[in-house]
Design a protein around this motif. Structure first.
Motif, PDB file in Angstrom:
ATOM      1  N   UNK A  42       0.832  -1.208   0.000  1.00 58.09           N
ATOM      2  CA  UNK A  42       0.000   0.000   0.000  1.00 58.09           C
ATOM      3  C   UNK A  42       0.865   1.256   0.000  1.00 58.09           C
ATOM      4  N   UNK A  43       1.878   1.303   0.862  1.00 60.60           N
ATOM      5  CA  UNK A  43       2.736   2.491   0.937  1.00 60.60           C
ATOM      6  C   UNK A  43       3.413   2.768  -0.400  1.00 60.60           C
ATOM      7  N   UNK A  44       3.774   1.700  -1.106  1.00 57.88           N
ATOM      8  CA  UNK A  44       4.449   1.871  -2.397  1.00 57.88           C
ATOM      9  C   UNK A  44       3.558   2.564  -3.432  1.00 57.88           C
ATOM     10  N   UNK A  45       2.238   2.557  -3.201  1.00 51.73           N
ATOM     11  CA  UNK A  45       1.304   3.106  -4.190  1.00 51.73           C
ATOM     12  C   UNK A  45       0.774   4.493  -3.823  1.00 51.73           C
ATOM     13  N   UNK A  46       1.116   5.006  -2.651  1.00 56.67           N
ATOM     14  CA  UNK A  46       0.405   6.175  -2.129  1.00 56.67           C
ATOM     15  C   UNK A  46       0.848   7.513  -2.708  1.00 56.67           C
ATOM     16  N   UNK A  47       1.744   7.529  -3.675  1.00 55.00           N
ATOM     17  CA  UNK A  47       2.124   8.807  -4.289  1.00 55.00           C
ATOM     18  C   UNK A  47       0.914   9.534  -4.866  1.00 55.00           C
ATOM     19  N   UNK A  48      -0.072   8.768  -5.324  1.00 57.55           N
ATOM     20  CA  UNK A  48      -1.249   9.394  -5.919  1.00 57.55           C
ATOM     21  C   UNK A  48      -2.349   9.730  -4.941  1.00 57.55           C
ATOM     22  N   UNK A  49      -2.161   9.416  -3.674  1.00 56.44           N
ATOM     23  CA  UNK A  49      -3.174   9.709  -2.658  1.00 56.44           C
ATOM     24  C   UNK A  49      -2.972  11.113  -2.123  1.00 56.44           C
ATOM     25  N   UNK A  50      -4.081  11.852  -1.970  1.00 59.73           N
ATOM     26  CA  UNK A  50      -3.981  13.240  -1.518  1.00 59.73           C
ATOM     27  C   UNK A  50      -4.933  13.474  -0.351  1.00 59.73           C
TER      28      UNK A  50
END
Length: 370
Positions: free
Chosen positions: A218-226
């Protein structure tokens, strides 16, 4: 006695009282005769069976002291006590005050040896010199290592005869200095380089001082989370909350978990990573402390077991809570075991859901509150 679980979302296969509870109470009865309620403690009583059974058998001054890790367990005990017209206990945090000078400690054996080690150290360090610990469980969840863990801080550990696939261990003779030394090692910490985080954990917390593989994905994907107002539901050791706060300096994170030990671990983790001023960790059932419709982002790695039982009930409870607290347009970013196929439930309970990433074991989705 009418005993029930709380909340009733945890799935099939769970009962409020079982054969292990009954055996523990029968073994404890040999030690209650000369005791007052103030000299008795209960640890890790799932729904209140041990506490309420002891209230029936122990009189005298004071109240039985009870620590239950889960806030839902506390509420089950309170509801069951009221339903059965019983009083005479007090719920307390996991602390020396909960154990001080106790002469009888009654407990369910945890499956985690680390949890047992920390609990045994607390008991041996702070209970009365003549304390007897009556600890039991289902045989299928017990191992010989439990005897060794208790034996590290107690002089004597005895094993009772089995009954209905349950067994009890009796520990006596607390070794106070050894226990104090052992207790000083909790919470334990571990520094990770990828991601750059220090994780703290008390005994029995999911993943311990590690970062479990689902959360890591999950952390690896969170660049797109705002979002600046963020809720980490079921925070465990606090790894996701600490990582998000470190990588988003403008964010404010609320980390919630129903486990007191998880919350204590999360608080130690965010302190170790220098973000305690922007992360609050609270013990709660899901997001019950959060107002409706005011959250930008919810992070979630939902459990799919309740005790030994496979259950989707907890996840769906958390999905519903995520929808409640999210503002319109806010998002739930969730990682889940792919075989559980949660996407339809997320679409139904939260809103339009898109797949962010998938590997051989896990799926990460983002669901937009509509």
């Amino acid at each position: 006695m009418d005993l029930r679980r709380y909340p009733d979302v945890e799935g099939p296969g769970l009962v409020a009282v079982d054969a292990a509870d009954r055996l523990i109470l029968d073994e404890a009865a040999a030690f209650t005769g000369a005791l007052t309620r103030g000299e008795v403690c209960v640890l890790d009583d799932a729904y209140g069976a041990l506490t309420l059974g002891l209230l029936d058998g122990v009189d005298g001054a004071g109240e039985i002291r009870v620590h239950q890790d889960l806030v839902t367990g506390e509420r089950a005990l309170a509801a069951n006590a009221e339903r059965n017209g019983l009083s005479g206990y007090t719920s307390m945090p996991f602390s020396p005050a909960a154990i001080a000078d106790a002469r009888l400690v009654v407990m369910r054996l945890p499956r985690s040896l680390d949890r047992l080690a920390e609990a045994a150290a607390l008991l041996a360090a702070h209970a009365a010199p003549d304390v007897v610990v009556v600890a039991g469980g289902r045989i299928k969840h017990m191992t010989p290592r439990m005897n060794e863990v208790l034996g590290a801080v107690f002089d004597r550990v005895d094993v009772t005869h089995a009954r209905q696939k349950s067994r009890v261990l009796l520990a006596r003779g607390p070794r106070v200095e050894a226990a104090a030394d052992a207790l000083s090692t909790w919470p334990r910490t571990e520094h990770h380089t990828d991601p750059d985080l220090t994780i703290a954990a008390h005994g029995g917390v999911f993943a311990g001082t590690g970062i479990d593989i689902g959360t890591r994905f999950l952390l690896d994907q969170l660049d797109g989370a705002a979002g600046t107002t963020v809720v980490d539901l079921g925070c465990g050791n606090g790894s996701a909350a600490a990582w998000f706060a470190r990588t988003r300096p403008d964010s404010r994170v609320l980390a919630t978990d129903r486990s007191a030990l998880a919350v204590a671990s999360a608080r130690a983790t965010v302190e170790a990573n220098g973000v305690a001023a922007r992360v609050d960790a609270v013990r709660a059932d899901a997001a019950e402390t959060v107002e409706d419709g005011g959250t930008d982002l919810v992070l979630l790695n939902p459990p799919f077991h309740s005790d030994a039982a496979l259950s989707t009930g907890i996840a769906e409870h958390l999905f519903a809570e995520a929808r409640r607290v999210l503002r319109p347009g806010g998002e739930l970013w969730c990682v889940w075991n792919s075989h559980l196929r949660y996407r339809s439930a997320l679409e139904r309970m939260v809103g339009p859901t898109r797949q962010i990433a998938r590997n051989r074991k896990f799926t990460v989705t983002a669901s937009t509150r509509d």
